[in-house]
Motif scaffolding. Sequence first.
Motif, PDB file in Angstrom:
ATOM      1  N   ASP A   7       0.915  -1.180   0.122  1.00  0.00           N
ATOM      2  CA  ASP A   7       0.058  -0.213  -0.085  1.00  0.00           C
ATOM      3  C   ASP A   7       0.833   1.276   0.117  1.00  0.00           C
ATOM      4  O   ASP A   7       0.317   2.415  -0.040  1.00  0.00           O
ATOM      5  CB  ASP A   7      -0.911  -0.058   1.173  1.00  0.00           C
ATOM      6  N   VAL A   8       2.004   1.118  -0.082  1.00  0.00           N
ATOM      7  CA  VAL A   8       3.025   2.405   0.132  1.00  0.00           C
ATOM      8  C   VAL A   8       2.904   3.296  -1.248  1.00  0.00           C
ATOM      9  O   VAL A   8       2.616   2.831  -2.270  1.00  0.00           O
ATOM     10  CB  VAL A   8       4.538   1.845   0.058  1.00  0.00           C
ATOM     11  N   ARG A   9       2.771   4.651  -0.888  1.00  0.00           N
ATOM     12  CA  ARG A   9       2.516   5.788  -1.878  1.00  0.00           C
ATOM     13  C   ARG A   9       3.916   6.141  -2.286  1.00  0.00           C
ATOM     14  O   ARG A   9       4.833   6.602  -1.528  1.00  0.00           O
ATOM     15  CB  ARG A   9       1.643   6.666  -1.455  1.00  0.00           C
ATOM     16  N   ILE A  10       4.231   6.029  -3.582  1.00  0.00           N
ATOM     17  CA  ILE A  10       5.657   6.510  -4.427  1.00  0.00           C
ATOM     18  C   ILE A  10       5.606   7.338  -4.844  1.00  0.00           C
ATOM     19  O   ILE A  10       4.789   7.667  -6.049  1.00  0.00           O
ATOM     20  CB  ILE A  10       6.029   5.216  -4.798  1.00  0.00           C
ATOM     21  N   ALA A  11       6.514   8.458  -5.032  1.00  0.00           N
ATOM     22  CA  ALA A  11       6.676   9.443  -5.825  1.00  0.00           C
ATOM     23  C   ALA A  11       7.944   9.473  -6.306  1.00  0.00           C
ATOM     24  O   ALA A  11       8.940   9.462  -5.770  1.00  0.00           O
ATOM     25  CB  ALA A  11       6.157  10.967  -5.492  1.00  0.00           C
ATOM     26  N   SER A  12       8.176   9.694  -7.919  1.00  0.00           N
ATOM     27  CA  SER A  12       9.674  10.144  -8.443  1.00  0.00           C
ATOM     28  C   SER A  12       9.548  10.682  -9.675  1.00  0.00           C
ATOM     29  O   SER A  12       8.840  10.357 -10.457  1.00  0.00           O
ATOM     30  CB  SER A  12      10.345   8.654  -8.483  1.00  0.00           C
ATOM     31  N   PRO A  13      10.266  11.982  -9.612  1.00  0.00           N
ATOM     32  CA  PRO A  13      10.442  12.813 -10.981  1.00  0.00           C
ATOM     33  C   PRO A  13      11.423  11.942 -11.870  1.00  0.00           C
ATOM     34  O   PRO A  13      11.635  12.616 -12.951  1.00  0.00           O
ATOM     35  CB  PRO A  13      10.756  13.985 -10.487  1.00  0.00           C
ATOM     36  N   TRP A  14      12.057  10.922 -11.517  1.00  0.00           N
ATOM     37  CA  TRP A  14      13.196  10.259 -12.143  1.00  0.00           C
ATOM     38  C   TRP A  14      12.527   9.340 -13.051  1.00  0.00           C
ATOM     39  O   TRP A  14      12.025   8.443 -12.621  1.00  0.00           O
ATOM     40  CB  TRP A  14      13.896   9.671 -11.275  1.00  0.00           C
ATOM     41  N   PRO A  15      12.366   9.397 -14.435  1.00  0.00           N
ATOM     42  CA  PRO A  15      11.597   8.587 -15.196  1.00  0.00           C
ATOM     43  C   PRO A  15      11.987   6.914 -15.370  1.00  0.00           C
ATOM     44  O   PRO A  15      11.438   6.174 -15.197  1.00  0.00           O
ATOM     45  CB  PRO A  15      11.728   9.333 -16.825  1.00  0.00           C
ATOM     46  N   LEU A  75      12.810  20.412  -6.297  1.00  0.00           N
ATOM     47  CA  LEU A  75      11.303  19.750  -6.097  1.00  0.00           C
ATOM     48  C   LEU A  75      10.452  20.640  -5.249  1.00  0.00           C
ATOM     49  O   LEU A  75      10.794  21.698  -4.691  1.00  0.00           O
ATOM     50  CB  LEU A  75      11.403  18.488  -5.682  1.00  0.00           C
ATOM     51  N   ASN A  76       9.118  20.415  -5.535  1.00  0.00           N
ATOM     52  CA  ASN A  76       8.038  21.354  -4.971  1.00  0.00           C
ATOM     53  C   ASN A  76       7.630  20.425  -3.723  1.00  0.00           C
ATOM     54  O   ASN A  76       6.669  19.476  -3.805  1.00  0.00           O
ATOM     55  CB  ASN A  76       6.934  21.796  -5.607  1.00  0.00           C
ATOM     56  N   PRO A  77       8.156  20.695  -2.317  1.00  0.00           N
ATOM     57  CA  PRO A  77       7.667  19.747  -1.144  1.00  0.00           C
ATOM     58  C   PRO A  77       6.346  19.893  -0.965  1.00  0.00           C
ATOM     59  O   PRO A  77       5.736  18.795  -0.471  1.00  0.00           O
ATOM     60  CB  PRO A  77       8.648  20.273   0.104  1.00  0.00           C
ATOM     61  N   GLU A  78       5.558  20.909  -1.128  1.00  0.00           N
ATOM     62  CA  GLU A  78       4.146  20.996  -0.803  1.00  0.00           C
ATOM     63  C   GLU A  78       3.351  19.909  -1.883  1.00  0.00           C
ATOM     64  O   GLU A  78       2.400  19.304  -1.110  1.00  0.00           O
ATOM     65  CB  GLU A  78       3.611  22.512  -1.036  1.00  0.00           C
ATOM     66  N   MET A  82      19.675  16.043  -7.426  1.00  0.00           N
ATOM     67  CA  MET A  82      18.340  16.814  -7.435  1.00  0.00           C
ATOM     68  C   MET A  82      18.265  17.519  -6.087  1.00  0.00           C
ATOM     69  O   MET A  82      18.401  16.810  -4.973  1.00  0.00           O
ATOM     70  CB  MET A  82      17.172  15.915  -7.771  1.00  0.00           C
ATOM     71  N   THR A  83      17.895  18.724  -6.084  1.00  0.00           N
ATOM     72  CA  THR A  83      17.733  19.482  -4.804  1.00  0.00           C
ATOM     73  C   THR A  83      16.178  19.256  -4.201  1.00  0.00           C
ATOM     74  O   THR A  83      15.119  19.334  -4.828  1.00  0.00           O
ATOM     75  CB  THR A  83      17.567  21.059  -5.066  1.00  0.00           C
ATOM     76  N   VAL A  84      16.299  18.799  -2.906  1.00  0.00           N
ATOM     77  CA  VAL A  84      14.843  18.531  -2.282  1.00  0.00           C
ATOM     78  C   VAL A  84      14.939  19.546  -1.057  1.00  0.00           C
ATOM     79  O   VAL A  84      15.306  19.252   0.019  1.00  0.00           O
ATOM     80  CB  VAL A  84      14.735  16.919  -1.802  1.00  0.00           C
ATOM     81  N   PRO A  85      14.404  20.538  -1.293  1.00  0.00           N
ATOM     82  CA  PRO A  85      14.176  21.438  -0.200  1.00  0.00           C
ATOM     83  C   PRO A  85      13.252  21.252   1.116  1.00  0.00           C
ATOM     84  O   PRO A  85      12.345  20.145   0.740  1.00  0.00           O
ATOM     85  CB  PRO A  85      13.598  22.899  -0.925  1.00  0.00           C
TER      86      PRO A  85
END
Length: 328
Positions: free
Chosen positions: A26-34, A83-86, A102-105
């Motif tokens: 059920d884990v929710r995953i995000a990645s802008p890395w294609p 990235l946009n943390p919001e 990648m910068t993760v603020p």
Amino acid sequence: MKLSHLLPALIWLMAGSLCAAPPHSDVRIASPWPAQNTILAMLGYGENIVGTSMVAKKIPLFRQSLPRIDSVPVVSVNSGHELNPEQIISLGTQILFVPSSMTVPQQDLLRQAGVRVLAFDANSLQALTSRVQKTADALGPDAQDKAQRYQHYFDRNVALVKERLKGLPQDQRITLYHSMGNPLTTTGRPSLNQDWMDLAGAKNVAENWFAGKQNRRGEVALEQVVAANPAVIVAMNKRDADAIQTTSQWAQVDAVVHHRVYVNPKGMFWWCRETSEEALQFLWLAKTLYPDRFADVDMRQETRRFYQDFFAITLSDAQISDVLNPPQ
């Protein structure tokens, strides 16, 4: 109301939902890395992606294997590669996969919201295989089993190629130029591209062209490529291969004269880049460069089995042709 005004409530809701850890499925995953999206799909977690990359959404085979990707939001990244943390929080993300470049603020804010940020190195074969294993470790035993099978297959192909190229003298290695993004952008050493060229027995004509550049890549002068006179050219895109073969300035290059300009295979992603399909890239290139040494290797069958075994995709004959000889 701006999303920033809702952040405290979002964080509270996310933290509350994570008090009882969800099952890995059920884990929710995000990645802008294609290419990381492809690895997630291979490990069985494509359906868990809640934030993706525009590039991944446009690749036909990726879209076919994961139809819901059409409705998955694109993770926004600004011109500063930030990235946009919001947005990450608003997607309910629990694991965010990014390249280390990648910068993760506002990582403290993300941690408070229950987002685990995993940043991985890239641009080498070792970094790629390590990323597959570390991604699986973050996802759970089912992904770890798949990653272990993948590593065995990868190692099998490495051993096969090394055995077949054993004894190949350095002065008989075929010279190669690899274009990526446009006909005059290429890479040198060290790089992921250099690694798979080395493994496949190619001599990268651009190996030492970027000694002063940190990322070992960039645009070069056409005259430099013509002077290097590669015997083989591999282009990431068909449009670039077509331009190379039809533009008069390239006409005297050996690869053009002898019709040895190839389009790099592309399935869920370009085989030559940061995808798990890299396990096929160096095998394909070795057979392309030295067909007599790999006469018993059938790349159509290898391709068919790989996507069936690791992505549960049954490719048609036409799809295999499109993967091995991309139409665009």
